[in-house]
Scaffold this active site. Structure first.
Site, PDB file in Angstrom:
ATOM      1  N   GLN A 241       0.835  -1.204   0.000  1.00 36.49           N
ATOM      2  CA  GLN A 241       0.000   0.000   0.000  1.00 36.49           C
ATOM      3  C   GLN A 241       0.869   1.253   0.000  1.00 36.49           C
ATOM      4  OE1 GLN A 241      -1.950   0.598   3.773  1.00 36.49           O
ATOM      5  NE2 GLN A 241      -3.676   1.716   2.862  1.00 36.49           N
ATOM      6  N   GLY A 242       0.784   2.054  -1.080  1.00 41.10           N
ATOM      7  CA  GLY A 242       1.569   3.296  -1.141  1.00 41.10           C
ATOM      8  C   GLY A 242       0.712   4.488  -0.765  1.00 41.10           C
ATOM      9  N   TYR A 243       0.577   4.751   0.511  1.00 38.96           N
ATOM     10  CA  TYR A 243      -0.274   5.838   0.988  1.00 38.96           C
ATOM     11  C   TYR A 243       0.558   6.938   1.663  1.00 38.96           C
ATOM     12  CZ  TYR A 243      -5.154   4.264   0.249  1.00 38.96           C
ATOM     13  OH  TYR A 243      -6.375   3.941  -0.281  1.00 38.96           O
ATOM     14  N   SER A 244       1.019   6.683   2.904  1.00 41.25           N
ATOM     15  CA  SER A 244       1.690   7.724   3.691  1.00 41.25           C
ATOM     16  C   SER A 244       2.972   8.207   3.026  1.00 41.25           C
ATOM     17  CB  SER A 244       2.059   7.186   5.079  1.00 41.25           C
ATOM     18  OG  SER A 244       0.905   6.886   5.796  1.00 41.25           O
TER      19      SER A 244
ATOM     20  N   SER B 128       4.095  -1.288   4.319  1.00 37.77           N
ATOM     21  CA  SER B 128       4.298  -2.618   4.906  1.00 37.77           C
ATOM     22  C   SER B 128       4.732  -3.607   3.835  1.00 37.77           C
ATOM     23  CB  SER B 128       3.005  -3.143   5.525  1.00 37.77           C
ATOM     24  OG  SER B 128       2.540  -2.263   6.494  1.00 37.77           O
TER      25      SER B 128
ATOM     26  N   GLU C 167      -9.436  -1.064   5.337  1.00 42.30           N
ATOM     27  CA  GLU C 167      -8.226  -1.233   6.138  1.00 42.30           C
ATOM     28  C   GLU C 167      -8.556  -1.146   7.630  1.00 42.30           C
ATOM     29  OE1 GLU C 167      -5.158   1.711   5.550  1.00 42.30           O
ATOM     30  OE2 GLU C 167      -3.699   0.559   6.701  1.00 42.30           O
TER      31      GLU C 167
ATOM     32  N   GLU D  61      -7.086   9.743  16.829  1.00 39.84           N
ATOM     33  CA  GLU D  61      -7.654  11.097  16.760  1.00 39.84           C
ATOM     34  C   GLU D  61      -8.382  11.308  15.424  1.00 39.84           C
ATOM     35  OE1 GLU D  61      -4.642  10.294  17.869  1.00 39.84           O
ATOM     36  OE2 GLU D  61      -5.012  10.763  19.970  1.00 39.84           O
TER      37      GLU D  61
END
Lengths: 405, 381
Positions: free
Chosen positions: A130-133, A165, A248, A381
C-alpha cells in the site's frame, strides 16, 4: 433455511476431506502465508491448503465467482467461517490484496483490470503493498506530493512513500499519486497500480522501537506506469482512497479481538496467575479489576464487531462505523499489551539473550509494536474526527475559520 | 440469535417510543416529584401499560402472558429509560414475575402471574440490608414457627416497597450472614401483622422504601422456591433484573447523549457551534463508541435469557452488561451536564433528572465494581 443447512453439511465434509491436519493447529507467526511471486511455505501443507482453498474461491468467499471468488452469500460465508473455526482451520492466505485492494478493485475497476488482478489475488500469486503515507503526509494524507506526470501511454512517477508494509517483499503496489497540482488537495489525487519490479522503484526497511519491522521507505525515480493502470477516474483517486481506508480499518480493528492473532492465545488472567504464583483468585486486586474490565470491554467489542457485520447490507461492506471499530479495537489491544506487562512483571521487559523465554521477549516486542496500532491506518484522533463528523454530524471547524483549502 | 432487532421488536420499539414520548415524558416524573405524589407513579399510565401488553411480555402463555420474550421487554425498558418513566415495571414484571415463573409452585404461578399480566398485582423485592448490594450477607431471619415461619429484620432500598401488594422477602432460614446457603424467599402481604413500610425519598424521585419486619408470621405456602436454596433462585432473578435495568439505563444514556450532541450542534459561542471544537468532538465520539459497546452487551444478554442459556453464561453477561452500562451512564450523565454548561445545572432543564437517575441506577443490584468482581469470579480468577 434448508439450503443453508445443506451448505453447512457439504462444507463440513469438504473441510474434513481437504484441510491437512497440520493446518488445524494454531498458526505460528512464521507460518502465516502471504503469497506472491516469491512465496515461501515453511510448512509444505500450507501450500496444499492454499491451493485447495483458492481452487474453491474460498480465500475470498464472498467475491464473485466469475473472477474465481467463492460467490457465497454473507450467510454462507458465515457458515464457512464457523465451520473453519470448528476444526481450528488456519486462514489459508493473508494479503492486502484481499483485505484492502480487492474490494475497491471490484467496485471501481474496469472489466479488464478485474480480469487481470482479481484472480491473482484470490490464488495468492501476486502480493500487494500500500503506497499511501509520505514523510509530509501522515494524518493529512491528502496533502501527499508523489507526482505522476502523463507522458504518452504512461505516467512517470517520482516521489517517496513511507510506512509501506512489506514493500520489500511485495510484487505490486497500489499507490496514491498527485496528478493535478492546481486543484484543491483532495481533487488532484489519482490511484495507480504498478509492478514493484519496474525500473526506478527502490525500498529501504525501517527499524521500529520494537526492533525489526515489516515497514519500508519506498522511492520512485522516474517510474514508468502504463496509463491503463489508473484505477477509477483521473484526479478522483481520493474517493477510492477513502473507501479503501474503511476496509483497512475494519481489518486493523480485528487486532482488538483477543485470540484472533496467530499463536498467542493464553488469556490474560492465566498469565497473571502463573507469574504471580496465584491460586484460583488473583492476589493483586487492582490487576484483577483491570483484567475484568478489559475482558468485559473485549467481549463487548467482539459483540459489536459481530453486530456491525450483521447490520451491514449484503453488498455494501464497511461504513463509518469502521472508525468506531478501528478506534476501539486498537486502543483495546494497547490496553491488553500493557496489562500483559503488568501481569508478567520484569520478565516482560527483557530485550534479548538469556534469562527470558521466547514468549516473554515476544511480549516485550509486541507491547512496543502495539503502540503503532492507534497510529497506522489513521490515528485514533483521526477516527474520532470521522465519528464526530460522519456519524454525529458535528460541524467542521474548518468551515468557520475559512482555512479550508 | 442476531444482535439486531427483528421485525416484531422494531414494531414494538416504535409503539413503545410513541407511548413514552406522548404519554409519559419526563414532565410526568417532574409532576410526581413536585406534587410529592403519594404513590410515586401514575396508576392510569400503569393501567395503559398493562393494556398494551407490557406486563405480560415475558410471562408464559399458560399463565395469561404473551411470551414475547425478554428481548421484547428489553426494547420497552429502553424506551421507558429514555423518558425516565416511573412505574412498577421492573419491580413487578422484571423481578416479581420472573421470581414466580422460575421459583413458584404451580399454585403460586396460576394465582399470581395472571394478576400481574392484568396489572392488578404489584410486587417488590425486599433484599438489601445496607447501602451496599451483597445478597449473601442477608441477616433477616426466618424462624420456623408453627405451620410456617416468623420473619424478623430490616430491609432498605426496597424499590416500589410502599406501593407493592406483596413483598418478596429474602430471609435466612439457616447458616450465617455471608453464606450463600441458607437463604429463602417468602411472599409477604403488604398488610401482614408486624410489617412496617416507610417510604424513602430518593434523589432520582423514584420509589424506594425501608421495610421493618417484626415477627411477621407467614404460612408454609408463602415460601417461594426451596427452603435454604433461595440464593440460586435469587441470583437468577437478580441477573434478569440487572439485564432489564441495563436496558432501561441504555435508553436513558442514549437520550442524554442524543440531546447533548444536538446541543453541541446548535449552541453558538465564539461565532461557531461549540460542536465544531475538537475538544468536545472527541469526547462525544468516544462516548458514542462506548454506547455502541453497551448496546451490544445488553442485546446479547437479553438474547441469552430468551435462548435460556445456562445460568453461568447469563450471569457473566449480566455482570458484564451491568458493569459496562453503569460506567457509561456515569460518564455520559456527567458529560451531559458539563457540555450543556450552565443550563444543564438548572432544575428547569431535564438533564439533572438523568444525572440523579444515573447514580441510583448505577448502584441498584450492584455497581460496576461489584460486577467486575463477580465477573472475575465467574471466569475463575
Amino acid at each position: 433455511m434448508a439450503s443453508l443447512d445443506e451448505f453447512r453439511q457439504s462444507t463440513r465434509a469438504w473441510l474434513e476431506a481437504n484441510c491437512p491436519p497440520s493446518m488445524r493447529t494454531p498458526m505460528p507467526q512464521d507460518e502465516v502465508v502471504w503469497g506472491g511471486r516469491n512465496a515461501k511455505f515453511k510448512n509444505p501443507d500450507s501450500k496444499v491448503w492454499l491451493e485447495r482453498m483458492a481452487a474453491k474461491g474460498w480465500t475470498t468467499p464472498t467475491w464473485p465467482s466469475e473472477y474465481g471468488g467463492g460467490g457465497l452469500s454473507k450467510a454462507e460465508a458465515m457458515v464457512l467461517q464457523e465451520e473453519m473455526a470448528r476444526i481450528g482451520a488456519r486462514t489459508p492466505l493473508n494479503s492486502f490484496g484481499i483485505s484492502m485492494l480487492g474490494p475497491v478493485l471490484l467496485q471501481y475497476g474496469t472489466e479488464e483490470q478485474k480480469q487481470e488482478h482479481i484472480p491473482k489475488i484470490i490464488r495468492g500469486e501476486i502480493r500487494w503493498c500500500q503506497g499511501y503515507s509520505e514523510p509530509g503526509a501522515g494524518s493529512d494524507l491528502a496533502s501527499l506530493g508523489t507526482k505522476a506526470i502523463r507522458d504518452g501511454d504512461y505516467f512517470v512517477v517520482n516521489g517517496q512513500k513511507v510506512w509501506t508494509s512489506y514493500a520489500d517483499k511485495s510484487d505490486w503496489i497500489f499507490c496514491l499519486v498527485r496528478t493535478d497540482f492546481e486543484a484543491p488537495k483532495h481533487k488532484g489525487i489519482s490511484f495507480l497500480l504498478f509492478d514493484m519490479a519496474s525500473p526506478g522503484v527502490s525500498t529501504k526497511p525501517i527499524q521500529l522501537i520494537s526492533g525489526a519491522s515489516p515497514f519500508c521507505e519506498t522511492f520512485f525515480d522516474d517510474v514508468k506506469v502504463p496509463a491503463k493502470n489508473l484505477l477509477g477516474d483521473l484526479n478522483d483517486g481520493w474517493t477510492i482512497a477513502k473507501r479503501l481506508l474503511q476496509h483497512e480499518r475494519t481489518m486493523i480493528s480485528g487486532f482488538g479481538l483477543s485470540g484472533s492473532r496467530p499463536g498467542k492465545a493464553m488469556p490474560l488472567e492465566e498469565v497473571a496467575r502463573q507469574y504471580h504464583n496465584d491460586g484460583d483468585r488473583l492476589s493483586d486486586p487492582v490487576l484483577r479489576d483491570r483484567i475484568a474490565q478489559f475482558k468485559i470491554d473485549a467481549e463487548a467489542f467482539a459483540l459489536t464487531s459481530r453486530r456491525s457485520a450483521e447490520e451491514a447490507k449484503e453488498s455494501e461492506g464497511p461504513s463509518a462505523t469502521s472508525s468506531v471499530l478501528k478506534y476501539y479495537g486498537t486502543e483495546l489491544n494497547k490496553r491488553r499489551m500493557e496489562l500483559l506487562l503488568q501481569a508478567m512483571g520484569t520478565q516482560s521487559l527483557g530485550w534479548e539473550g538469556d534469562g527470558f523465554e521466547d514468549s516473554e521477549l515476544d511480549t516485550t516486542r509486541g507491547w512496543l509494536r502495539s503502540k503503532g496500532n492507534s497510529i497506522e491506518g489513521g490515528t485514533s484522533e483521526i477516527q474520532l474526527n470521522v465519528i464526530a463528523k460522519r456519524v454525529l454530524e458535528l460541524p467542521d471547524i474548518m468551515n468557520f475559520v475559512g482555512k479550508k483549502k | 440469535m442476531k444482535l439486531t432487532l427483528n421485525e416484531d421488536q422494531l414494531m414494538l420499539q416504535a409503539s413503545a417510543r410513541d407511548f413514552c414520548q406522548e404519554k409519559a415524558p419526563v414532565s410526568v416524573l417532574r409532576r410526581l416529584r413536585d406534587e410529592k405524589d403519594p404513590l410515586g407513579y401514575d396508576p392510569t399510565l400503569w393501567k395503559q401499560m398493562s393494556e398494551l401488553g407490557w406486563t405480560g411480555m415475558a410471562i408464559p402463555e399458560a399463565y395469561g402472558g404473551y411470551a414475547f420474550g425478554y428481548g421484547g421487554l428489553g426494547v420497552i425498558l429502553e424506551e421507558t429509560g429514555r423518558t425516565l418513566l416511573a412505574s412498577p415495571l421492573i419491580s413487578t414484571v422484571v423481578i416479581g414475575a420472573t421470581a414466580i415463573t422460575l421459583g413458584g409452585s404451580e399454585e403460586q404461578k396460576s394465582s399470581l402471574l395472571p394478576a400481574i399480566v392484568s396489572g392488578g398485582l404489584t410486587l417488590a423485592l425486599a433484599l438489601e440490608e445496607s447501602g451496599f448490594h451483597n445478597p449473601a450477607k442477608t441477616a433477616c431471619e426466618a424462624r420456623a414457627s408453627g405451620d410456617g415461619y416468623a420473619l424478623s429484620g430490616n430491609k432498605v432500598f426496597v424499590l416500589d416497597g410502599h406501593i407493592a401488594d406483596k413483598l418478596i422477602v429474602v430471609a435466612r432460614t439457616s447458616s450465617q450472614p455471608g453464606d450463600e446457603h441458607g437463604l429463602s424467599l417468602f411472599l409477604v402481604d403488604k398488610d401482614a401483622d408486624g410489617l412496617e413500610v416507610q417510604r424513602r425519598w430518593m434523589v432520582d424521585s423514584r420509589n424506594a422504601a425501608a421495610v421493618m419486619l417484626n415477627n411477621v408470621k407467614v404460612n408454609e405456602d408463602a415460601l417461594l422456591g426451596e427452603v435454604d436454596q433461595g440464593f440460586e433462585l435469587l441470583d437468577r432473578v437478580l441477573d434478569v433484573a440487572r439485564i432489564g435495568l441495563g436496558a432501561e439505563m441504555l435508553g436513558s444514556i442514549q437520550q442524554v447523549f442524543e440531546g447533548t450532541v444536538e446541543y453541541l450542534q446548535q449552541r453558538m459561542q465564539f461565532g461557531v457551534p461549540i460542536g465544531a471544537f475538537q475538544a468536545l468532538q472527541h469526547r462525544a465520539a468516544d462516548m458514542y463508541s462506548e454506547i455502541e459497546l453497551c448496546r451490544s452487551l445488553v442485546r446479547a444478554a437479553l438474547n441469552a435469557l430468551d435462548e435460556q442459556q445456562e445460568p453461568k453464561r447469563i450471569a457473566q453477561l449480566a455482570s458484564a452488561a451491568k458493569a459496562k452500562v453503569s460506567d457509561t451512564f456515569f460518564t455520559v450523565s456527567n458529560e451531559g451536564i458539563q457540555m450543556h454548561g450552565g443550563i444543564g445545572m438548572t432544575d428547569e432543564f431535564d438533564m439533572g433528572f438523568y444525572l440523579k437517575r444515573a447514580r441510583v441506577a448505577q448502584q441498584t443490584f450492584g455497581d460496576a465494581a461489584f460486577h467486575r468482581d463477580r465477573f472475575a469470579s465467574l471466569q475463575g480468577f
